[in-house]
Design a protein around this motif. Structure first.
Motif, PDB file in Angstrom:
ATOM      1  N   TYR A  12      31.290 -22.434  -0.779  1.00  0.00           N
ATOM      2  CA  TYR A  12      31.816 -22.210  -2.127  1.00  0.00           C
ATOM      3  C   TYR A  12      31.340 -23.385  -2.975  1.00  0.00           C
ATOM      4  O   TYR A  12      31.246 -24.513  -2.490  1.00  0.00           O
ATOM      5  CB  TYR A  12      33.336 -22.200  -2.062  1.00  0.00           C
TER       6      TYR A  12
ATOM      7  N   ARG B 290      39.856 -32.023  -2.254  1.00  0.00           N
ATOM      8  CA  ARG B 290      39.547 -30.898  -3.140  1.00  0.00           C
ATOM      9  C   ARG B 290      39.512 -31.378  -4.578  1.00  0.00           C
ATOM     10  O   ARG B 290      40.183 -32.345  -4.941  1.00  0.00           O
ATOM     11  CB  ARG B 290      40.567 -29.780  -2.991  1.00  0.00           C
TER      12      ARG B 290
ATOM     13  N   THR C 222      45.867 -18.211  -0.536  1.00  0.00           N
ATOM     14  CA  THR C 222      44.907 -17.363  -1.219  1.00  0.00           C
ATOM     15  C   THR C 222      43.814 -16.871  -0.293  1.00  0.00           C
ATOM     16  O   THR C 222      43.571 -15.686  -0.210  1.00  0.00           O
ATOM     17  CB  THR C 222      44.278 -18.087  -2.405  1.00  0.00           C
TER      18      THR C 222
ATOM     19  N   ASN D   4      38.497 -25.151  -8.956  1.00  0.00           N
ATOM     20  CA  ASN D   4      39.048 -26.238  -8.128  1.00  0.00           C
ATOM     21  C   ASN D   4      38.537 -26.153  -6.692  1.00  0.00           C
ATOM     22  O   ASN D   4      39.229 -25.677  -5.785  1.00  0.00           O
ATOM     23  CB  ASN D   4      40.575 -26.175  -8.144  1.00  0.00           C
ATOM     24  N   VAL D   5      37.322 -26.609  -6.492  1.00  0.00           N
ATOM     25  CA  VAL D   5      36.649 -26.443  -5.192  1.00  0.00           C
ATOM     26  C   VAL D   5      37.418 -27.164  -4.079  1.00  0.00           C
ATOM     27  O   VAL D   5      37.715 -28.347  -4.195  1.00  0.00           O
ATOM     28  CB  VAL D   5      35.198 -26.962  -5.255  1.00  0.00           C
TER      29      VAL D   5
ATOM     30  N   PHE E  48      53.122 -22.673  -2.886  1.00  0.00           N
ATOM     31  CA  PHE E  48      51.724 -22.426  -3.246  1.00  0.00           C
ATOM     32  C   PHE E  48      51.231 -21.243  -2.422  1.00  0.00           C
ATOM     33  O   PHE E  48      51.172 -21.326  -1.202  1.00  0.00           O
ATOM     34  CB  PHE E  48      50.893 -23.683  -2.932  1.00  0.00           C
ATOM     35  N   PRO E  49      50.883 -20.124  -3.054  1.00  0.00           N
ATOM     36  CA  PRO E  49      50.477 -18.942  -2.283  1.00  0.00           C
ATOM     37  C   PRO E  49      49.258 -19.223  -1.400  1.00  0.00           C
ATOM     38  O   PRO E  49      48.440 -20.070  -1.746  1.00  0.00           O
ATOM     39  CB  PRO E  49      50.092 -17.936  -3.362  1.00  0.00           C
TER      40      PRO E  49
ATOM     41  N   LYS F  58      36.794 -16.271   6.957  1.00  0.00           N
ATOM     42  CA  LYS F  58      35.870 -17.041   6.137  1.00  0.00           C
ATOM     43  C   LYS F  58      34.930 -17.838   7.026  1.00  0.00           C
ATOM     44  O   LYS F  58      35.306 -18.259   8.111  1.00  0.00           O
ATOM     45  CB  LYS F  58      36.663 -18.011   5.261  1.00  0.00           C
TER      46      LYS F  58
ATOM     47  N   GLY G 283      41.880 -21.650 -11.856  1.00  0.00           N
ATOM     48  CA  GLY G 283      41.960 -22.015 -10.442  1.00  0.00           C
ATOM     49  C   GLY G 283      40.647 -22.046  -9.686  1.00  0.00           C
ATOM     50  O   GLY G 283      40.425 -22.910  -8.842  1.00  0.00           O
ATOM     51  N   TYR G 284      39.768 -21.107  -9.968  1.00  0.00           N
ATOM     52  CA  TYR G 284      38.584 -21.008  -9.110  1.00  0.00           C
ATOM     53  C   TYR G 284      37.593 -22.150  -9.295  1.00  0.00           C
ATOM     54  O   TYR G 284      36.693 -22.321  -8.492  1.00  0.00           O
ATOM     55  CB  TYR G 284      37.890 -19.650  -9.250  1.00  0.00           C
TER      56      TYR G 284
ATOM     57  N   GLU H  68      42.758 -16.813 -11.385  1.00  0.00           N
ATOM     58  CA  GLU H  68      42.255 -15.715 -12.205  1.00  0.00           C
ATOM     59  C   GLU H  68      42.848 -14.377 -11.750  1.00  0.00           C
ATOM     60  O   GLU H  68      42.775 -13.392 -12.457  1.00  0.00           O
ATOM     61  CB  GLU H  68      40.726 -15.688 -12.146  1.00  0.00           C
TER      62      GLU H  68
ATOM     63  N   ASN I 147      44.760 -25.453   1.953  1.00  0.00           N
ATOM     64  CA  ASN I 147      44.687 -25.855   0.546  1.00  0.00           C
ATOM     65  C   ASN I 147      43.507 -26.783   0.263  1.00  0.00           C
ATOM     66  O   ASN I 147      43.408 -27.328  -0.838  1.00  0.00           O
ATOM     67  CB  ASN I 147      45.988 -26.503   0.085  1.00  0.00           C
TER      68      ASN I 147
HETATM   69  N1  LIG Z   1      35.940 -24.100  -1.124  1.00  0.00           N
HETATM   70  C1  LIG Z   1      36.679 -23.180  -1.782  1.00  0.00           C
HETATM   71  N2  LIG Z   1      37.360 -23.561  -2.868  1.00  0.00           N
HETATM   72  C2  LIG Z   1      38.111 -22.676  -3.549  1.00  0.00           C
HETATM   73  C3  LIG Z   1      38.165 -21.317  -3.180  1.00  0.00           C
HETATM   74  C4  LIG Z   1      37.436 -20.940  -2.025  1.00  0.00           C
HETATM   75  O1  LIG Z   1      37.445 -19.759  -1.612  1.00  0.00           O
HETATM   76  N3  LIG Z   1      36.704 -21.903  -1.346  1.00  0.00           N
HETATM   77  N4  LIG Z   1      38.930 -20.418  -3.923  1.00  0.00           N
HETATM   78  C5  LIG Z   1      39.272 -20.822  -5.295  1.00  0.00           C
HETATM   79  C6  LIG Z   1      40.311 -20.021  -5.928  1.00  0.00           C
HETATM   80  S1  LIG Z   1      39.862 -18.530  -6.585  1.00  0.00           S
HETATM   81  C7  LIG Z   1      41.600 -20.494  -6.098  1.00  0.00           C
HETATM   82  S2  LIG Z   1      42.782 -19.644  -6.976  1.00  0.00           S
HETATM   83  C8  LIG Z   1      42.012 -21.762  -5.459  1.00  0.00           C
HETATM   84  C9  LIG Z   1      43.135 -21.480  -4.503  1.00  0.00           C
HETATM   85  O2  LIG Z   1      43.672 -22.658  -4.000  1.00  0.00           O
HETATM   86  P1  LIG Z   1      44.710 -22.600  -2.790  1.00  0.00           P
HETATM   87  O3  LIG Z   1      44.033 -21.884  -1.637  1.00  0.00           O
HETATM   88  O4  LIG Z   1      45.050 -24.017  -2.508  1.00  0.00           O
HETATM   89  O5  LIG Z   1      45.888 -21.785  -3.248  1.00  0.00           O
HETATM   90  O6  LIG Z   1      40.980 -22.413  -4.768  1.00  0.00           O
HETATM   91  C10 LIG Z   1      39.701 -22.285  -5.356  1.00  0.00           C
HETATM   92  N5  LIG Z   1      38.780 -23.119  -4.633  1.00  0.00           N
END
Ligand SMILES: Nc1nc2c(c(=O)[nH]1)N[C@H]1C(S)=C(S)[C@@H](COP(=O)(O)O)O[C@H]1N2
Ligand SMILES: [Mo]
Length: 251
Positions: free
Chosen positions: A176, A210, A75, A221-222, A72-73, A87, A218-219, A138, A205
């Motif tokens: 977020y 979450r 991000t 998925n808070v 899992f990258p 952040k 993906g975005y 995205e 993650n």
């Molecule tokens: N609280 C929070 N949730 C977030 C984000 C974030 O910056 N903050 N980034 C979103 C985006 S754009 C993506 S692609 C995924 C990334 O999940 P990961 O960090 O587990 O790879 O989380 C999403 N949920």
């Protein structure tokens, strides 16, 4: 997370959807979809109606085998535990993390009969679902992981969701936030995940909890969930963070 404008591709798709959207508007789906008075999000109306009208609303997202799980990258560069993180994680979050989230409690409020906080143990008593799904960002990458969590529907039912409820806002400790509608909130694969690939979710993650909403990009998925607010009106909880992205982003 950087703002990204997806408008070129979306504009193209939307042009193609115009007629479908117009047809649906005059058909059974009379309820106005969310709109923002924001030119970048004007197309939301059409994608929302087209998807909600044309697709099976309970269809499950594809689930995978354990052998298909990928890495899992990373991000966001931020490690919530690192005070030098780029952040901004709240002080509250860092304190909770120092104690391994033992004092964590999810706030559930708004259009519910019994607004309250749920400890992790209380959440786990409400049930569990495990699913191996693909996360699609995205920005163009995707990754497969196994998630276990409590169905959001179980939490909403336990809190006594009111008949007037229409949307669920989900807020992270890093400010977020996103919102989803009731179809997604009650979708069987929409879970508040506490476990990733059989272990507690790692900090980056989204520990300790979450959202997994497998019907959207993906975005939605808070991560680092702090608070859930059920509303009777449409709200865009963090327009400053996510306004370049479509609100409804069904996949
Ligand atoms: N609280 C929070 N949730 C977030 C984000 C974030 O910056 N903050 N980034 C979103 C985006 S754009 C993506 S692609 C995924 C990334 O999940 P990961 O960090 O587990 O790879 O989380 C999403 N949920
Ligand atoms: Mo993303």
């Amino acid at each position: 997370m950087k703002r990204k404008l997806l408008m070129n591709r979306r504009q193209a798709i939307l042009t193609g959807l115009t007629s479908a959207g117009a047809l649906l508007l005059s058909g059974c789906l009379k309820k106005a979809p969310p709109t923002y008075g924001n030119i970048l999000r004007m197309g939301d109306d059409l994608t929302y109606i087209a998807q909600r009208g044309l697709l099976s609303q309970r269809a499950l997202a594809m689930e995978y085998q354990k052998s298909e799980i990928t890495s899992f990258p990373v991000t966001d560069i931020g490690d919530p535990a690192d005070p030098a993180s780029k952040k901004a994680y709240s002080k509250t979050y860092q304190q909770l993390q120092r104690n391994n989230f033992k004092d964590f409690a999810l706030v559930v409020e708004g259009c519910v009969a019994a607004p309250r906080k749920y400890s992790m143990d209380e959440l786990k008593k409400l049930g569990a679902r495990t699913q191996i799904t693909r996360h699609t960002c995205e920005e163009g990458w995707s990754a497969i992981a196994e998630w276990t969590g409590v169905p959001l529907s179980a939490v909403l039912k336990d809190a006594g969701i009111l008949k007037t409820a229409r949307y669920v806002g989900l807020y992270g400790f890093d400010n977020y936030a996103e919102s989803i509608d009731m179809l997604d909130a009650f979708h069987p694969q929409t879970i508040l995940a506490h476990t990733m690939n059989g272990e507690e979710i790692p900090a980056r993650n989204g520990a300790p909890l979450r959202l997994r909403v497998e019907t959207q990009l993906g975005y939605k998925n808070v991560k680092f969930l702090q608070r859930i607010v059920v509303t009777d009106k449409f709200t865009d909880p963090a327009p400053d963070i996510t306004s370049g992205w479509s609100w409804y982003t069904g996949i």
